[in-house]
Design an enzyme around this catalytic site. Structure first.
Site, short mmCIF file in Angstrom:
data_model
loop_
_atom_site.label_atom_id
_atom_site.label_comp_id
_atom_site.label_asym_id
_atom_site.label_seq_id
_atom_site.Cartn_x
_atom_site.Cartn_y
_atom_site.Cartn_z
N ARG A 106 3.24 -10.51 -40.49
CA ARG A 106 4.48 -10.09 -39.83
C ARG A 106 4.84 -11.00 -38.65
NH1 ARG A 106 6.90 -4.06 -38.58
NH2 ARG A 106 8.70 -4.81 -37.42
N LYS B 179 9.75 -1.29 -35.35
CA LYS B 179 9.45 -1.65 -33.96
C LYS B 179 10.46 -0.94 -33.07
CE LYS B 179 7.20 -6.13 -34.31
NZ LYS B 179 7.28 -7.57 -33.95
N ASN C 32 8.51 -13.61 -35.87
CA ASN C 32 8.73 -13.99 -34.46
C ASN C 32 9.19 -15.44 -34.32
OD1 ASN C 32 7.95 -11.43 -33.63
ND2 ASN C 32 5.79 -12.00 -33.67
N HIS D 137 11.19 -16.63 -31.40
CA HIS D 137 11.15 -15.60 -30.36
C HIS D 137 10.29 -15.98 -29.16
CE1 HIS D 137 13.10 -13.27 -33.44
NE2 HIS D 137 13.17 -12.21 -32.69
N HIS E 101 12.56 -15.28 -26.31
CA HIS E 101 12.28 -14.18 -25.36
C HIS E 101 12.11 -14.73 -23.94
CE1 HIS E 101 10.64 -10.82 -28.24
NE2 HIS E 101 11.94 -10.89 -28.22
N GLU F 83 1.82 -5.88 -37.69
CA GLU F 83 1.70 -7.25 -37.19
C GLU F 83 0.25 -7.67 -36.93
OE1 GLU F 83 5.11 -8.47 -34.81
OE2 GLU F 83 3.78 -9.80 -33.70
N LYS G 221 12.80 -8.89 -44.88
CA LYS G 221 12.10 -8.11 -43.85
C LYS G 221 11.27 -6.99 -44.48
CE LYS G 221 11.87 -6.46 -39.33
NZ LYS G 221 12.44 -6.27 -38.02
N ARG H 202 5.76 14.26 -29.58
CA ARG H 202 4.84 13.43 -30.38
C ARG H 202 5.41 13.00 -31.72
NH1 ARG H 202 0.79 17.11 -28.54
NH2 ARG H 202 -0.19 16.26 -26.69
N HIS I 85 20.57 -11.65 -27.58
CA HIS I 85 19.24 -11.85 -28.17
C HIS I 85 19.27 -12.89 -29.30
CE1 HIS I 85 15.23 -10.84 -29.57
NE2 HIS I 85 15.73 -10.68 -30.79
N GLU J 295 19.39 -14.15 -36.33
CA GLU J 295 18.33 -13.49 -37.12
C GLU J 295 18.54 -13.72 -38.62
OE1 GLU J 295 15.74 -12.41 -35.59
OE2 GLU J 295 16.24 -11.35 -33.75
P1 NAD Z 1 23.44 -4.28 -28.84
O1 NAD Z 1 22.79 -3.09 -29.38
O2 NAD Z 1 23.51 -4.43 -27.36
O3 NAD Z 1 24.95 -4.33 -29.42
C1 NAD Z 1 25.81 -5.34 -28.98
C2 NAD Z 1 27.13 -4.76 -28.46
O4 NAD Z 1 27.95 -4.35 -29.54
C3 NAD Z 1 26.97 -3.54 -27.59
O5 NAD Z 1 27.89 -3.57 -26.54
C4 NAD Z 1 27.29 -2.39 -28.54
O6 NAD Z 1 27.71 -1.23 -27.88
C5 NAD Z 1 28.39 -3.00 -29.37
N1 NAD Z 1 28.56 -2.47 -30.71
C6 NAD Z 1 27.60 -2.03 -31.57
N2 NAD Z 1 28.14 -1.77 -32.77
C7 NAD Z 1 29.47 -2.03 -32.68
C8 NAD Z 1 30.54 -1.98 -33.61
N3 NAD Z 1 30.35 -1.70 -34.89
N4 NAD Z 1 31.78 -2.31 -33.16
C9 NAD Z 1 31.98 -2.68 -31.86
N5 NAD Z 1 30.99 -2.78 -30.96
C10 NAD Z 1 29.75 -2.45 -31.36
O7 NAD Z 1 22.80 -5.63 -29.41
P2 NAD Z 1 22.17 -6.03 -30.82
O8 NAD Z 1 22.39 -7.47 -30.93
O9 NAD Z 1 22.60 -5.14 -31.90
O10 NAD Z 1 20.60 -5.75 -30.61
C11 NAD Z 1 19.84 -6.52 -29.71
C12 NAD Z 1 18.55 -5.79 -29.43
O11 NAD Z 1 17.79 -5.65 -30.63
C13 NAD Z 1 17.65 -6.48 -28.43
O12 NAD Z 1 17.23 -5.56 -27.45
C14 NAD Z 1 16.45 -6.93 -29.26
O13 NAD Z 1 15.26 -6.93 -28.52
C15 NAD Z 1 16.42 -5.87 -30.32
N6 NAD Z 1 15.72 -6.27 -31.55
C16 NAD Z 1 14.79 -5.42 -32.04
C17 NAD Z 1 14.13 -5.73 -33.21
C18 NAD Z 1 13.17 -4.74 -33.79
O14 NAD Z 1 12.49 -5.09 -34.76
N7 NAD Z 1 13.10 -3.54 -33.28
C19 NAD Z 1 14.43 -6.92 -33.89
C20 NAD Z 1 15.39 -7.76 -33.36
C21 NAD Z 1 16.04 -7.43 -32.18
N1 GLY Z 2 11.75 -8.74 -35.14
C1 GLY Z 2 10.39 -8.97 -35.48
C2 GLY Z 2 9.73 -7.86 -36.22
O1 GLY Z 2 10.35 -6.88 -36.54
O2 GLY Z 2 8.56 -7.94 -36.51
#
Ligand code: NAD
Ligand code: GLY
Length: 359
Positions: free
Chosen positions: A240, A142, A244, A247, A251, A236, A226, A120, A264, A184
């Protein structure tokens, strides 16, 4: 540089450090008592940064252990989350053992959801290592995983205790991942920081060469936007939703293509362009926005056209958007660069946004 997400008793710092992860342990120790700490990462990031993170935490008095999850958006699933939880329990973690998410947004979202749910809830530390995760996903709480029915449909709001971004980790990233993060970055500039957008327009070579000053400015600028938005509306209920931008269409592309087929941030960029065109044509917004946005994306070598996607799949994916409520969607409408408003639009208008995609 340290920023704060102002959430009262749950306020937390975002460290933006010029080096790598040397300062991680001290930053964690300033907030959490020494003891065991679970470092969650994937094999790619682990090979590059696990030792540095372990060393820094050990020097600060922690006893870190690592848990691996697979790399890639295709693994952002309930199965990965479940396997992670079981590994953490098998390692006999307790409710006070922090989970330290070391990696990009995929790792941060999965490990964050594990931190929200295991016993939890246990303390969460986000250590973003991609541009996208530094400027967006590590901040704001998130967390979650994808469902075959749609992106991020399973998850929780769960704030970290701190975020630690070591800018030097960006230097090992594939340039395609930098471009994805720029989607982003541009979003935050368009929403609330015209100077940040102008930096993207004016310094594309420096950005693509990862000039340290420019990268610091991008990460700090985005985290400021942010943190400000999240502090006003953590869950949200209102403002907030501006985050999006891009998105709704983005998405739908990701979901229709199959997770992991396109990055993404690239989908968000293409989505912002379609949504900006729609805002001009359907809401009379500033016609300069899509023109400048497209030019900026081209200068940064980002894709501006959607890949060929089956139209019905795109529509089905759009209808699965979790933000749809009673057939309407709270949508960010970019009036001009740096000024945005929210409007509830009927789902039919999403199809009209999709129609503005370039293929
Ligand atoms: P990712 O986490 O897949 O990383 C991209 C690639 O880079 C992966 O292969 C990873 O292993 C590699 N990598 C990471 N750091 C590295 C480094 N320093 N050197 C070499 N390689 C490295 O992708 P991302 O773009 O970081 O994240 C995308 C995700 O984030 C999506 O799932 C999206 O939905 C999510 N997201 C979440 C929020 C939120 O608010 N929680 C906001 C935006 C996006
Ligand atoms: N990426 C959108 C949010 O964090 O609200």
């Amino acid at each position: 540089m340290v920023l704060t997400v102002e959430l009262g008793e749950r306020a937390y710092p975002i460290h933006v450090a010029d080096g790598g992860l040397e300062g991680l342990g001290a930053a964690v120790a300033a907030l959490l008592p020494p003891g065991r700490a679970a470092l969650v990462t994937n094999p790619v990031v682990g090979a590059l940064y696990l030792d540095a993170a372990m060393d820094s935490l050990t020097a600060a008095g922690f006893e870190p252990f690592s848990v691996m999850i697979p790399d890639g958006e295709a693994y952002k699933t309930v199965d990965t989350w479940h396997a992670l939880i079981e590994s953490l329990l098998a390692a006999r973690m307790t409710r006070s053992t922090p989970i330290i998410a070391l990696g990009g947004g995929v790792t941060g979202d999965i490990a964050g959801f594990a931190a929200a749910s295991v016993m939890r809830g246990c303390p969460l530390v986000q250590v973003p290592t991609t541009l996208l995760s530094m400027v967006d996903s590590s901040v704001g709480g998130k967390t979650g995983v994808n469902s075959p029915r749609g992106k991020n449909l399973i998850g929780a709001f769960y704030q970290p205790r701190l975020v630690y971004a070591g800018l030097q980790t960006l230097t090992t990233l594939d340039i395609a991942e930098i471009r994805s993060g720029l989607g982003e970055v541009i979003k935050h500039g368009l929403l609330q920081d015209p100077a940040l957008f102008a930096l993207c327009e004016e310094r594309p070579e420096d950005i693509l060469a990862l000039s340290p000053d420019v990268m610091r400015a991008l990460v700090v600028g985005c985290c400021r936007v942010k943190a400000d938005v999240v502090a006003q509306d953590e869950r949200e209920g209102g403002i907030r939703a501006i985050l999006n931008l891009g998105h709704t269409v983005g998405h739908a592309i990701e979901n229709a293509l199959g997770y992991g087929e396109m990055r993404h941030g690239e989908c968000v960029g293409i989505g912002m362009l379609a949504e900006a065109r729609w805002a001009v044509e359907e809401r009379g917004c500033d016609s300069e926005v899509p023109v400048r946005l497209r030019a900026c994306m081209e200068r940064l070598q980002m894709p501006t056209r959607a890949p060929t996607i089956d139209h019905d799949q795109l529509i089905t994916a759009a209808r699965a958007d979790k933000k749809l409520s009673r057939g309407t969607l709270s949508t960010a409408i970019l009036e001009t660069i740096g000024r945005v408003r929210l409007e509830r639009i009927p789902s039919g208008e999403i199809l009209s946004m999709m129609a503005r995609l370039e293929f």
